[in-house]
Design an enzyme around this catalytic site. Structure first.
Site, PDB file in Angstrom:
ATOM      1  N   LYS A  36     -14.640  -7.653 -22.770  1.00  0.00           N
ATOM      2  CA  LYS A  36     -14.901  -6.322 -22.335  1.00  0.00           C
ATOM      3  C   LYS A  36     -16.288  -5.977 -21.953  1.00  0.00           C
ATOM      4  O   LYS A  36     -17.107  -6.868 -21.995  1.00  0.00           O
ATOM      5  CB  LYS A  36     -14.895  -5.524 -23.855  1.00  0.00           C
ATOM      6  CG  LYS A  36     -15.096  -4.020 -23.812  1.00  0.00           C
ATOM      7  CD  LYS A  36     -15.151  -3.718 -25.357  1.00  0.00           C
ATOM      8  CE  LYS A  36     -15.394  -2.103 -25.507  1.00  0.00           C
ATOM      9  NZ  LYS A  36     -16.830  -1.895 -25.176  1.00  0.00           N
ATOM     10  N   HIS A  92     -19.422   0.388 -21.818  1.00  0.00           N
ATOM     11  CA  HIS A  92     -20.101   0.266 -23.123  1.00  0.00           C
ATOM     12  C   HIS A  92     -20.504   1.829 -23.463  1.00  0.00           C
ATOM     13  O   HIS A  92     -21.532   2.313 -24.376  1.00  0.00           O
ATOM     14  CB  HIS A  92     -21.427  -0.446 -23.644  1.00  0.00           C
ATOM     15  CG  HIS A  92     -21.344  -1.284 -24.894  1.00  0.00           C
ATOM     16  ND1 HIS A  92     -20.781  -2.551 -25.022  1.00  0.00           N
ATOM     17  CD2 HIS A  92     -21.595  -0.937 -26.193  1.00  0.00           C
ATOM     18  CE1 HIS A  92     -20.825  -2.860 -26.243  1.00  0.00           C
ATOM     19  NE2 HIS A  92     -21.294  -1.771 -27.022  1.00  0.00           N
TER      20      HIS A  92
END
Length: 341
Positions: free
Chosen positions: A215, A239
């Site tokens: 991620k 994020h």
């Protein structure tokens, strides 16, 4: 309950940082950290939300009647809808004391499992955040995806071994968390990971028969590095703006990233997705599925496990309606031609 009703119910139970806005667009929380805000000027979360509207839908009501199916597959697992609940680390610190982290994770994972999908769990400075999350995943027969932050490799190894023992759906690392203020200046050092280190983590996951998800991917160059590192899936993510100010939205880079690594790795995306229409846009731009985190905190604080289930049902209904109005009978039918810009 609808999301707006859940948000109204959450007010007074959440905070003081999160305002449980009727629309979770990042404007009210700004740069509040601790809290759900973004780094620096606090504008990236807003940019994430706004950017999806730059992709209008190409409506097509001239087709045979059908009932759209929102079913899909992610990493070989059947999902009832292409939405996964994203990870939140220290729920108490950022959102208030109504739920402990283990209570929150239990709510979202049970809601996801009941709705035919999965939830990610987070990580944080308190080791209990990870250990308690893994305990819940184990009680659900592995139906969850733990996320490990890029700590020093020794700590990563400990957390990785613990995660493998519960046999989760997958193991993720939010490698971009190297930019979080609390992760810096740790002893032993935490932070950035190169391709070789990530390959070591991926190999250990694969040896245990567990997929590895990376991620924090925001360009084709970094996506190719993730492929080289052995990732099975990547998450296009900034994020929520919490690791670096001044970056593009995920919607702006998604098509370029997904086109570049098509067939090499499954592409997921998060960042400002708030409706079934946004989910449709993400699918059209090449994502296999989306992650959503902040709105599910509000849904749980407003309605517990049932609140998360209600929001997932709302997203599924909105997505199916959008698919039918654009002529997509299945998720696989959704493509770039169903957008206009």
């Amino acid at each position: 309950m609808s999301y707006s009703e859940l948000a109204a119910a959450a007010r007074g139970n959440i905070g003081p940082f999160c305002k449980a806005c009727p629309v979770c667009d990042g404007r009210a929380c700004g740069s509040l950290m601790p809290g759900p805000g973004a780094k620096g000027r606090g504008r990236v979360a807003v940019r994430n939300y706004d950017a999806w509207d730059a992709f209008p839908l190409a409506m097509d009501p001239v087709h045979a009647s059908f009932e759209a199916s929102t079913r899909t597959k992610v990493l070989g697992h059947d999902l009832a809808l292409p939405v996964l609940i994203g990870p939140v680390g220290d729920v108490n610190r950022h959102y208030g004391e109504k739920y402990t982290t283990v209570e929150y994770n239990s709510s979202i994972m049970r809601a996801a499992q009941a709705s035919g999908t999965y939830a990610f769990t987070g990580d944080g400075l308190d080791p209990a955040i990870m250990t308690e999350s893994l305990r819940v995943i184990e009680t659900l027969g592995g139906a969850g995806i733990p996320t490990i932050k890029p700590w020093a490799m020794g700590i990563v190894q400990e957390k990785l071994e613990a995660a493998k023992r519960v046999k989760p759906v997958a193991i993720a690392m939010d490698v971009d968390a190297a930019g979080l203020p609390f992760l810096k200046h740790q002893d032993p050092p935490a932070g950035f990971k190169d391709v070789g280190q990530l390959r070591e983590i991926a190999d250990q996951c694969h040896d245990a028969g567990i997929p590895f998800i990376l991620k924090g991917i925001m360009s084709p160059l970094v996506a190719e590095k993730a492929v080289d590192a052995g990732a099975d899936a990547i998450i296009v993510s900034n994020h929520g703006g919490r690791v670096l100010d001044g970056v593009p939205s995920t919607a702006e880079v998604l098509l370029e990233v997904s086109s570049d690594v098509d067939g090499d790795v499954e592409v997921l995306v998060d960042g400002g997705v708030r409706s079934g229409v946004d989910v449709f846009r993400a699918l059209a731009l090449g994502a296999r599925a989306v992650l959503m985190a902040r709105p599910f905190v509000v849904a749980v604080y407003g309605g517990g496990e049932q609140g998360a289930r209600d929001y997932l049902a709302q997203l599924a209904d909105e997505l199916a309606d959008t698919m039918e109005m654009c002529g997509a009978e299945t998720v696989a039918d959704v493509d770039e031609d169903m957008l206009t810009w």
